[in-house]
Scaffold this active site. Structure first.
Site, PDB file in Angstrom:
ATOM      1  N   GLU A 179      -2.322  17.646 -11.550  1.00  0.00           N
ATOM      2  CA  GLU A 179      -2.646  17.960 -12.934  1.00  0.00           C
ATOM      3  C   GLU A 179      -4.127  18.166 -13.190  1.00  0.00           C
ATOM      4  OE1 GLU A 179      -0.235  15.850 -15.692  1.00  0.00           O
ATOM      5  OE2 GLU A 179      -1.405  16.503 -17.397  1.00  0.00           O
ATOM      6  N   HIS A 231       3.846  18.482 -26.912  1.00  0.00           N
ATOM      7  CA  HIS A 231       3.543  17.066 -26.722  1.00  0.00           C
ATOM      8  C   HIS A 231       2.244  16.592 -27.371  1.00  0.00           C
ATOM      9  CE1 HIS A 231       6.944  17.137 -24.042  1.00  0.00           C
ATOM     10  NE2 HIS A 231       6.832  15.841 -23.794  1.00  0.00           N
ATOM     11  N   LYS A 255       4.750  11.787 -10.857  1.00  0.00           N
ATOM     12  CA  LYS A 255       3.891  10.976 -11.732  1.00  0.00           C
ATOM     13  C   LYS A 255       4.596   9.648 -11.971  1.00  0.00           C
ATOM     14  CE  LYS A 255       2.302  14.104 -15.133  1.00  0.00           C
ATOM     15  NZ  LYS A 255       1.737  14.136 -16.487  1.00  0.00           N
ATOM     16  N   LYS A 300      10.186  23.205 -13.240  1.00  0.00           N
ATOM     17  CA  LYS A 300       9.182  22.151 -13.132  1.00  0.00           C
ATOM     18  C   LYS A 300       8.600  22.110 -11.719  1.00  0.00           C
ATOM     19  CE  LYS A 300       7.553  17.622 -14.207  1.00  0.00           C
ATOM     20  NZ  LYS A 300       7.734  16.287 -14.756  1.00  0.00           N
ATOM     21  N   HIS A 338       3.246  13.607 -29.391  1.00  0.00           N
ATOM     22  CA  HIS A 338       2.767  12.246 -29.117  1.00  0.00           C
ATOM     23  C   HIS A 338       2.114  11.627 -30.349  1.00  0.00           C
ATOM     24  CE1 HIS A 338       2.573  12.840 -24.490  1.00  0.00           C
ATOM     25  NE2 HIS A 338       3.674  12.183 -24.838  1.00  0.00           N
ATOM     26  N   ASN A 377       2.864  20.192 -21.244  1.00  0.00           N
ATOM     27  CA  ASN A 377       2.611  19.421 -22.461  1.00  0.00           C
ATOM     28  C   ASN A 377       2.930  20.194 -23.727  1.00  0.00           C
ATOM     29  OD1 ASN A 377       1.598  16.865 -21.561  1.00  0.00           O
ATOM     30  ND2 ASN A 377      -0.099  18.016 -20.693  1.00  0.00           N
ATOM     31  N   ARG A 436      -0.598  22.436 -14.664  1.00  0.00           N
ATOM     32  CA  ARG A 436       0.442  21.477 -15.024  1.00  0.00           C
ATOM     33  C   ARG A 436       0.365  21.072 -16.495  1.00  0.00           C
ATOM     34  NH1 ARG A 436       2.478  16.658 -10.984  1.00  0.00           N
ATOM     35  NH2 ARG A 436       3.965  15.697 -12.387  1.00  0.00           N
ATOM     36  N   ARG A 456       0.817  -1.230   0.000  1.00  0.00           N
ATOM     37  CA  ARG A 456       0.000   0.000   0.000  1.00  0.00           C
ATOM     38  C   ARG A 456       0.844   1.270   0.000  1.00  0.00           C
ATOM     39  NH1 ARG A 456      -3.275  -3.098   3.426  1.00  0.00           N
ATOM     40  NH2 ARG A 456      -5.070  -3.885   2.293  1.00  0.00           N
ATOM     41  N   GLU A 502      13.441  18.322 -24.211  1.00  0.00           N
ATOM     42  CA  GLU A 502      12.627  18.591 -23.007  1.00  0.00           C
ATOM     43  C   GLU A 502      13.106  19.870 -22.314  1.00  0.00           C
ATOM     44  OE1 GLU A 502       9.961  16.980 -22.567  1.00  0.00           O
ATOM     45  OE2 GLU A 502      10.237  14.940 -23.315  1.00  0.00           O
TER      46      GLU A 502
HETATM   47  N1  LIG Z   1       6.808  10.793 -14.948  1.00  0.00           N
HETATM   48  C1  LIG Z   1       6.989  11.842 -15.709  1.00  0.00           C
HETATM   49  O1  LIG Z   1       6.661  12.965 -15.322  1.00  0.00           O
HETATM   50  C2  LIG Z   1       7.631  11.667 -17.041  1.00  0.00           C
HETATM   51  C3  LIG Z   1       8.080  12.785 -17.743  1.00  0.00           C
HETATM   52  C4  LIG Z   1       8.716  12.580 -18.983  1.00  0.00           C
HETATM   53  C5  LIG Z   1       8.897  11.286 -19.465  1.00  0.00           C
HETATM   54  N2  LIG Z   1       8.444  10.213 -18.750  1.00  0.00           N
HETATM   55  C6  LIG Z   1       8.637   8.842 -19.229  1.00  0.00           C
HETATM   56  O2  LIG Z   1      10.025   8.608 -19.346  1.00  0.00           O
HETATM   57  C7  LIG Z   1      10.242   7.599 -20.329  1.00  0.00           C
HETATM   58  C8  LIG Z   1      11.398   8.036 -21.201  1.00  0.00           C
HETATM   59  O3  LIG Z   1      12.527   8.209 -20.388  1.00  0.00           O
HETATM   60  P1  LIG Z   1      14.003   8.154 -20.971  1.00  0.00           P
HETATM   61  O4  LIG Z   1      14.071   8.938 -22.213  1.00  0.00           O
HETATM   62  O5  LIG Z   1      14.904   8.506 -19.848  1.00  0.00           O
HETATM   63  O6  LIG Z   1      14.130   6.628 -21.436  1.00  0.00           O
HETATM   64  P2  LIG Z   1      14.787   5.319 -20.774  1.00  0.00           P
HETATM   65  O7  LIG Z   1      14.525   5.243 -19.333  1.00  0.00           O
HETATM   66  O8  LIG Z   1      14.332   4.177 -21.592  1.00  0.00           O
HETATM   67  O9  LIG Z   1      16.346   5.537 -21.018  1.00  0.00           O
HETATM   68  C9  LIG Z   1      16.845   5.584 -22.331  1.00  0.00           C
HETATM   69  C10 LIG Z   1      18.010   4.625 -22.531  1.00  0.00           C
HETATM   70  O10 LIG Z   1      19.174   5.143 -21.896  1.00  0.00           O
HETATM   71  C11 LIG Z   1      19.770   4.137 -21.086  1.00  0.00           C
HETATM   72  N3  LIG Z   1      20.455   4.858 -20.011  1.00  0.00           N
HETATM   73  C12 LIG Z   1      19.889   5.466 -18.955  1.00  0.00           C
HETATM   74  N4  LIG Z   1      20.802   6.144 -18.253  1.00  0.00           N
HETATM   75  C13 LIG Z   1      21.984   5.932 -18.857  1.00  0.00           C
HETATM   76  C14 LIG Z   1      23.301   6.383 -18.607  1.00  0.00           C
HETATM   77  N5  LIG Z   1      23.579   7.215 -17.602  1.00  0.00           N
HETATM   78  N6  LIG Z   1      24.279   5.971 -19.439  1.00  0.00           N
HETATM   79  C15 LIG Z   1      24.000   5.161 -20.501  1.00  0.00           C
HETATM   80  N7  LIG Z   1      22.776   4.735 -20.793  1.00  0.00           N
HETATM   81  C16 LIG Z   1      21.773   5.115 -19.979  1.00  0.00           C
HETATM   82  C17 LIG Z   1      18.639   3.266 -20.668  1.00  0.00           C
HETATM   83  O11 LIG Z   1      19.083   1.985 -20.302  1.00  0.00           O
HETATM   84  C18 LIG Z   1      17.792   3.226 -21.942  1.00  0.00           C
HETATM   85  O12 LIG Z   1      18.298   2.274 -22.826  1.00  0.00           O
HETATM   86  C19 LIG Z   1       8.943   7.417 -21.070  1.00  0.00           C
HETATM   87  O13 LIG Z   1       8.359   6.218 -20.657  1.00  0.00           O
HETATM   88  C20 LIG Z   1       8.083   8.594 -20.611  1.00  0.00           C
HETATM   89  O14 LIG Z   1       6.732   8.285 -20.583  1.00  0.00           O
HETATM   90  C21 LIG Z   1       7.833  10.389 -17.560  1.00  0.00           C
HETATM   91 ZN   LIG Z   2       8.302  14.559 -23.041  1.00  0.00          ZN
END
Ligand SMILES: NC(=O)c1ccc[n+]([C@@H]2O[C@H](COP(=O)([O-])OP(=O)(O)OC[C@H]3O[C@@H](n4cnc5c(N)ncnc54)[C@H](O)[C@@H]3O)[C@@H](O)[C@H]2O)c1
Ligand SMILES: [Zn+2]
Length: 363
Positions: free
Chosen positions: A235, A246, A142, A225, A250, A243, A239, A120, A184
């Protein structure tokens, strides 16, 4: 160094540290009532940094597990979450555990969602290792997973106790992943920080690769942020400004079956949405051009070709839509988002107008 305290409406405090070498402070953020640490990240980040985190936590946590999963968005599912939960249960992890989410947005969204529902809800700390996660995904609480019906459709708001943002961790990041994060960063600057935008314009060659200036830019994004999230933790209103780029982004990402990286799709989305803003919210033409130029100087162009016909059906499915209208978060000028006369943070854009802006600026 930047040290921020994000106090949220529900009185949860989240400490955010942005500093080169910050990960070495992990033990100082450890709370005395936590007994066990479960480090969760994808196999790439666990291979790169899992051992180091285990060593850093060894003096403070009585029990430590390091749990990996297959890298990639395809792992951000309920199935992976269930597998991680079973491993925690089998390992006897109790309420006084802290989940240390290590990695990019995939790892943080997934591990954060595990923390939100395990027994929980247990505490978690985010250690973002991609630029995207350091400026965006790591902050704001999030969490969630994807489903076959779409991305991020099942999840929870669950604030981390602390976020440790260490720009040194970015040194191993592939160039394409860095570019995604830069997109971003542009988004955050357009949404909330004109000074950061100008600063980025003056530092484009340096920003292409990891460098000591990262800490400054990342801290500005984190601050921006935090400001937006503080206003609207769950949100319901403001917030939505995060986007920017986006809505179209998207749809492009989906139209390409995710072959186009998120950052590139968002950069394309920002170009189109900036043009919509010129027409709908009075964004000066000159500002739209600055957005395009910065995106291009950061190496996000040339854009792949995606015909609007492929994008159109996905626009209709956007989460922000109401009553069949496409709603977009648009700037009034760089650093300031526009509100409607009724006080809303998203604006109605007709498919015709979107198509026109798309056709003229993405070709
Ligand atoms: N929660 C939120 O507010 C929020 C905001 C934006 C994006 N997201 C989510 O984030 C995700 C995308 O995140 P991302 O772009 O970080 O992708 P990811 O987590 O898949 O990382 C991208 C790649 O980089 C590699 N990697 C990570 N750190 C590394 C490092 N220091 N050195 C070498 N390789 C490394 C990972 O293994 C992966 O292969 C999506 O699912 C998206 O929906 C969430
Ligand atoms: Zn994004």
């Amino acid at each position: 160094m930047a040290r921020l305290r994000l106090t949220l409406v529900r009185r949860v405090e989240c400490e955010v540290v942005v500093e080169r070498g910050a990960v070495r402070e992990l033990a100082t953020l450890w709370r005395p009532d936590w007994e066990a640490a479960a480090v969760i990240g994808d196999d790439n980040v666990i291979a790169l940094h899992g051992g180091r985190l285990r060593d850093l936590l060894a003096p403070v946590a009585r029990k430590i597990a390091v749990l990996g999963f297959l890298p990639g968005e395809a792992s951000k599912t309920r199935a992976t979450k269930e597998d991680l939960e079973d491993r925690l249960l089998a390992g006897g992890f109790g309420r006084r555990s802290c989940i240390v989410a290590l990695g990019g947005g995939v790892s943080l969204d997934l591990a954060g969602f595990v923390a939100a529902t395990y027994l929980r809800g247990v505490a978690h700390v985010n250690v973002p290792t991609t630029l995207t996660a350091q400026v965006d995904a790591g902050i704001g609480g999030k969490t969630g997973v994807d489903t076959s019906f779409g991305k991020n459709l099942v999840g929870a708001f669950h604030q981390p106790v602390a976020v440790v943002v260490d720009p040194e961790l970015l040194e191993t990041l592939p160039a394409g992943e860095r570019r995604n994060g830069l997109a971003e960063m542009v988004k955050t600057a357009v949404v909330a920080d004109e000074e950061l935008f100008s600063w980025m314009e003056g530092h484009t060659p340096a920003l292409a690769a990891p460098n000591p200036l990262d800490a400054h830019a990342i801290a500005r994004c984190v601050e921006a942020k935090c400001g937006v999230v503080r206003d609207d933790e769950t949100e319901t209103g403001r917030r939505a400004v995060l986007n920017f780029g986006h809505t179209i982004g998207h749809a492009i990402e989906s139209a390409s079956s995710f072959a186009i990286p998120h950052g590139v799709a968002v950069a394309m989305g920002m170009v189109v949405e900036a043009r919509l803003a010129v027409a709908l919210t009075g964004l000066p033409e000159e500002h739209a051009r600055r957005v395009e130029t910065l995106i291009s100087k950061l190496g996000l162009t040339p854009f792949p070709r995606v015909p609007f016909e492929a994008v159109r059906p996905f626009l209709a499915a956007d989460k922000k839509n109401r009553a069949g209208e496409v709603r977009v978060a648009l700037p009034a000028r760089i650093g300031v988002m526009a509100r409607t006369p009724g006080g809303e943070w998203t604006h109605v854009a007709t498919p015709q107008r979107i198509e026109e802006a798309y056709a003229r600026h993405l070709r």
